[in-house]
Write an enzyme that holds these catalytic residues in place. Structure first.
Site, PDB file in Angstrom:
ATOM      1  N   CYS A  14       0.811  -1.041   0.069  1.00 53.17           N
ATOM      2  CA  CYS A  14      -0.123   0.062  -0.085  1.00 53.17           C
ATOM      3  C   CYS A  14       0.793   1.387  -0.128  1.00 53.17           C
ATOM      4  O   CYS A  14       0.485   2.295  -0.762  1.00 53.17           O
ATOM      5  CB  CYS A  14      -0.737   0.108   1.478  1.00 53.17           C
ATOM      6  SG  CYS A  14      -2.548  -0.776   1.031  1.00 53.17           S
ATOM      7  N   CYS A  23      -7.140  -8.006  -2.300  1.00 50.78           N
ATOM      8  CA  CYS A  23      -7.314  -7.577  -1.023  1.00 50.78           C
ATOM      9  C   CYS A  23      -8.749  -7.289  -0.674  1.00 50.78           C
ATOM     10  O   CYS A  23      -9.085  -6.612   0.646  1.00 50.78           O
ATOM     11  CB  CYS A  23      -6.526  -6.530  -0.443  1.00 50.78           C
ATOM     12  SG  CYS A  23      -4.663  -6.701  -0.841  1.00 50.78           S
ATOM     13  N   CYS A  42      -5.616   1.521   4.251  1.00 50.37           N
ATOM     14  CA  CYS A  42      -4.570   1.601   3.567  1.00 50.37           C
ATOM     15  C   CYS A  42      -3.334   2.708   3.964  1.00 50.37           C
ATOM     16  O   CYS A  42      -2.124   2.646   3.349  1.00 50.37           O
ATOM     17  CB  CYS A  42      -4.751   1.618   1.975  1.00 50.37           C
ATOM     18  SG  CYS A  42      -6.083   3.301   1.798  1.00 50.37           S
TER      19      CYS A  42
END
Ligand code: SF4
Length: 224
Positions: A112, A197, A220
């Site tokens: 991320c 995800c 994130c």
């Protein structure tokens, strides 16, 4: 600027979202933008009403569902916005070569950071303020979000015009204004993120439960 944001956050808390985006347009002219995950086009629509041609930033991580890319393209084609697609420094293939495949399974925070957090930081550099569709009722981590805040990490103003909205408010705005919605939300997904995800919700789960399911990760890093 921090004092301005904090004062405006107090003054406009509880104000209609239209008033909040109008404040942003008046304060910042072309020096603000909207970040959108393309779960729906509520925020791009709201912002473009107050500021036609407003920049809308979309982070293309390379891992999106086709439906999300399609929603982005439909937003660009139908709303008076300037859609900016932001790419990470590395393609997925380059990241796989350097860090090994499926980094999102082994170190999603690093994935991320490279595919979302760093690209957003670079994309936001030209602006004084950015707006997101973050809402207080989406997660406990978002319960304190102000409608206008000082983003100390980025040294800029953060605007959350729909921070006060409930699911019902969002649904009403979508129905009243014929807003584009990502088809994934009609296919069992409660929240839109990268394909590896994000999974469909199970019965009774909250909207963001399908994100990084099974991992000790709920955000994130874009909003912290
Ligand atoms: S959501 Fe998953 S695939 Fe997307 S950048 Fe984060 S870890 Fe990587």
């Amino acid at each position: 600027m921090a004092a301005l944001a904090e004062q405006a956050g107090r003054d406009l808390d509880g104000a209609p979202a239209q008033e909040i985006v109008a404040w942003a347009a008046e304060q910042f002219g072309t020096k603000w933008c909207v970040a959108s995950s393309m779960a729906d086009a509520v925020l791009p629509h709201l912002a473009s009403q107050a500021a036609p041609g407003v920049d809308v930033v979309f982070l293309d991580t390379g891992y999106h569902f086709a439906e999300t890319i399609g929603t982005r393209d439909a937003v660009a084609a139908t709303l008076p916005v300037n859609l900016l697609t932001i790419l990470p420094k590395r393609t997925v293939a380059e990241q796989d070569a350097e860090f090994g495949p499926r980094l999102y399974e082994r170190d999603p925070d690093l994935c991320c950071a490279m595919r979302k957090v760093e690209p957003l930081a670079s994309a936001l550099e030209p602006y004084y303020a950015w707006a997101s569709g973050l809402r207080r009722d989406e997660a406990a981590t978002r319960a304190d979000a102000g409608v206008i805040e000082w983003d100390a990490r980025r040294n800029m103003v953060k605007i959350n015009p729909i921070a006060n909205w409930t699911d019902e408010d969002v649904e009403k705005y979508i129905a009243d204004n014929g807003i584009l919605v990502n088809p994934l939300l009609f296919d069992g997904y409660g929240s839109v993120g990268c394909a590896p995800c994000t999974r469909r919700l199970l019965d009774g789960e909250d909207g963001r439960a399908g994100r990084w399911a099974g991992l000790n990760k709920t955000e994130c890093g874009l909003h912290g």
